[in-house]
Motif scaffolding. Structure first.
Motif, PDB file in Angstrom:
ATOM      1  N   ALA A  25     -10.749   7.727   1.814  1.00  0.00           N
ATOM      2  CA  ALA A  25     -11.055   6.667   0.857  1.00  0.00           C
ATOM      3  C   ALA A  25     -10.457   7.031  -0.489  1.00  0.00           C
ATOM      4  O   ALA A  25     -10.265   8.204  -0.800  1.00  0.00           O
ATOM      5  CB  ALA A  25     -12.571   6.459   0.728  1.00  0.00           C
ATOM      6  N   PRO A  27      -8.559   4.996  -4.389  1.00  0.00           N
ATOM      7  CA  PRO A  27      -8.078   3.763  -5.031  1.00  0.00           C
ATOM      8  C   PRO A  27      -6.917   3.094  -4.306  1.00  0.00           C
ATOM      9  O   PRO A  27      -6.818   1.868  -4.282  1.00  0.00           O
ATOM     10  CB  PRO A  27      -7.674   4.229  -6.433  1.00  0.00           C
ATOM     11  CG  PRO A  27      -7.605   5.713  -6.374  1.00  0.00           C
ATOM     12  CD  PRO A  27      -8.546   6.129  -5.308  1.00  0.00           C
ATOM     13  N   ALA A  28      -6.020   3.876  -3.702  1.00  0.00           N
ATOM     14  CA  ALA A  28      -4.895   3.275  -2.980  1.00  0.00           C
ATOM     15  C   ALA A  28      -5.325   2.646  -1.664  1.00  0.00           C
ATOM     16  O   ALA A  28      -4.552   1.914  -1.046  1.00  0.00           O
ATOM     17  CB  ALA A  28      -3.808   4.324  -2.722  1.00  0.00           C
ATOM     18  N   MET A  29      -6.583   2.927  -1.257  1.00  0.00           N
ATOM     19  CA  MET A  29      -7.123   2.356  -0.012  1.00  0.00           C
ATOM     20  C   MET A  29      -8.252   1.371  -0.286  1.00  0.00           C
ATOM     21  O   MET A  29      -9.044   1.037   0.591  1.00  0.00           O
ATOM     22  CB  MET A  29      -7.608   3.492   0.904  1.00  0.00           C
ATOM     23  CG  MET A  29      -6.489   4.365   1.434  1.00  0.00           C
ATOM     24  SD  MET A  29      -7.083   5.883   2.245  1.00  0.00           S
ATOM     25  CE  MET A  29      -7.251   6.987   0.818  1.00  0.00           C
ATOM     26  N   GLY A  30      -8.347   0.926  -1.551  1.00  0.00           N
ATOM     27  CA  GLY A  30      -9.294  -0.123  -1.903  1.00  0.00           C
ATOM     28  C   GLY A  30     -10.651   0.339  -2.384  1.00  0.00           C
ATOM     29  O   GLY A  30     -11.533  -0.491  -2.641  1.00  0.00           O
ATOM     30  N   THR A  31     -10.854   1.658  -2.525  1.00  0.00           N
ATOM     31  CA  THR A  31     -12.130   2.171  -3.018  1.00  0.00           C
ATOM     32  C   THR A  31     -11.942   2.735  -4.411  1.00  0.00           C
ATOM     33  O   THR A  31     -11.184   3.692  -4.591  1.00  0.00           O
ATOM     34  CB  THR A  31     -12.688   3.275  -2.106  1.00  0.00           C
ATOM     35  OG1 THR A  31     -12.818   2.772  -0.771  1.00  0.00           O
ATOM     36  CG2 THR A  31     -14.052   3.748  -2.594  1.00  0.00           C
ATOM     37  N   PRO A  32     -12.589   2.164  -5.431  1.00  0.00           N
ATOM     38  CA  PRO A  32     -12.436   2.699  -6.789  1.00  0.00           C
ATOM     39  C   PRO A  32     -12.837   4.169  -6.859  1.00  0.00           C
ATOM     40  O   PRO A  32     -13.701   4.623  -6.101  1.00  0.00           O
ATOM     41  CB  PRO A  32     -13.390   1.830  -7.619  1.00  0.00           C
ATOM     42  CG  PRO A  32     -13.559   0.578  -6.815  1.00  0.00           C
ATOM     43  CD  PRO A  32     -13.478   1.000  -5.388  1.00  0.00           C
ATOM     44  N   ASN A  41     -18.990   2.906   0.206  1.00  0.00           N
ATOM     45  CA  ASN A  41     -18.043   2.913   1.316  1.00  0.00           C
ATOM     46  C   ASN A  41     -18.714   3.457   2.578  1.00  0.00           C
ATOM     47  O   ASN A  41     -18.555   2.903   3.676  1.00  0.00           O
ATOM     48  CB  ASN A  41     -16.826   3.757   0.937  1.00  0.00           C
ATOM     49  CG  ASN A  41     -15.724   3.745   1.980  1.00  0.00           C
ATOM     50  OD1 ASN A  41     -15.904   4.247   3.080  1.00  0.00           O
ATOM     51  ND2 ASN A  41     -14.571   3.204   1.637  1.00  0.00           N
TER      52      ASN A  41
END
Length: 288
Positions: A25, A27-32, A41
């Motif tokens: 997980a 930021p590049a996978m959609g999780t801040p 998550n």
């Protein structure tokens, strides 16, 4: 292992890194990049909130985009820190970050030679267990590889030592030598597999990804540096497919000697990198 591990990193999802129990997980996978978002998550996946947090970072990220709120994480926290050979006072930066954001243990991903120094500054277990959670593309060496010394890597402003060495090899012209750049580990692996020998020029105290990339491609390598880079992992320095040189003259003499007898060079066994299973990695990292 019943409790999974959430690997928080700032890159894209890495299929090669996946193994049972590992969740990626970031930021590049959609999780801040926040602990609240990472916990959410896990909850969305229906996974135990007491999972291990495997937090992968480096001095640049600790300075520019540090993960905050670590005290809120309900499970064990492991910081895997890379690139401690970069920037100004990286060990002090790491120590200050851990004072503010406690972790239960630290892994140095690429700096086994610095373990003793880092241990003096931190109050938690510090180890280097290369190649930690990393995995690399495999390749099958061609039957008749090119008798060229191949160097793959950047020669930019942050790599003056590499640039100087490559320029010296090219100017002296004693060796069949090739420098190349690639855009992905897969492309690099395919290129390694076409050559009989690879030149690896690590930075200061840096046991780099390339060290293991070349192994995974099944090709011998010459490391331009001191075997002390491996720290306590002496078996890595003593592998039959790993040679060492510390001067341009020594490098050229070594390579010319290997190329003079290409069949024994091609016959050198190249074992895969010493990969860790996740449960064993975590058990070793958290040991007192």
């Amino acid at each position: 292992m019943s409790v999974p591990a959430l690997l928080c990193h700032y890159g894209a999802f890495q299929p090669l890194w996946q193994q049972p129990g590992l969740i990626q997980a970031g930021p590049a996978m959609g999780t801040p990049p926040s602990v609240e978002a990472l916990i959410a998550n896990l909850q969305q996946r229906g996974i135990d909130r007491r999972a291990v947090l495997l937090h992968y970072s480096d001095p640049f990220l600790l300075r520019s985009a540090p993960l905050r709120g670590l005290r809120q994480w309900p499970g064990p926290r492991l910081l895997a820190c890379g690139d401690l050979h970069h920037g100004s006072n990286p060990i002090e930066l790491l120590a200050a970050y851990l004072e503010a954001e406690p972790h239960d243990a630290v892994l140095l991903t690429f700096n086994p030679a610095l373990v003793a120094e880092v241990r003096k500054r931190l109050r938690v277990p510090v180890r280097s267990l290369p190649p930690t959670f990393f995995r690399y593309p495999s390749a099958v060496p061609v039957e008749r590889p090119l008798l060229q010394l191949l160097h793959v890597g950047s020669l930019g402003p942050h790599h003056p030592r590499r640039r100087e060495l490559v320029a010296g090899l090219q100017a002296r012209g004693r060796l069949p030598f090739r420098h190349a750049s690639t855009s992905s580990p897969e492309e690099a692996a395919a290129l390694y597999a076409q050559h009989a020998l690879v030149l690896n020029v690590p930075l200061n105290h840096d046991l780099n990804n390339r060290f293991f990339e070349v192994m995974a491609a099944g090709v011998p390598q010459v490391v331009f540096g001191n075997p002390g880079l491996v720290g306590e992992h002496r078996a890595l320095a003593e592998r039959p497919d790993v040679f060492w040189a510390s001067s341009l003259d020594e490098l050229e003499d070594l390579v010319l000697g290997l190329f003079a007898e290409p069949e024994p060079l091609r016959a050198i066994p190249v074992a895969p990198p010493p990969y860790w299973e996740l449960k064993d990695l975590l058990k070793a990292a958290f040991a007192p």
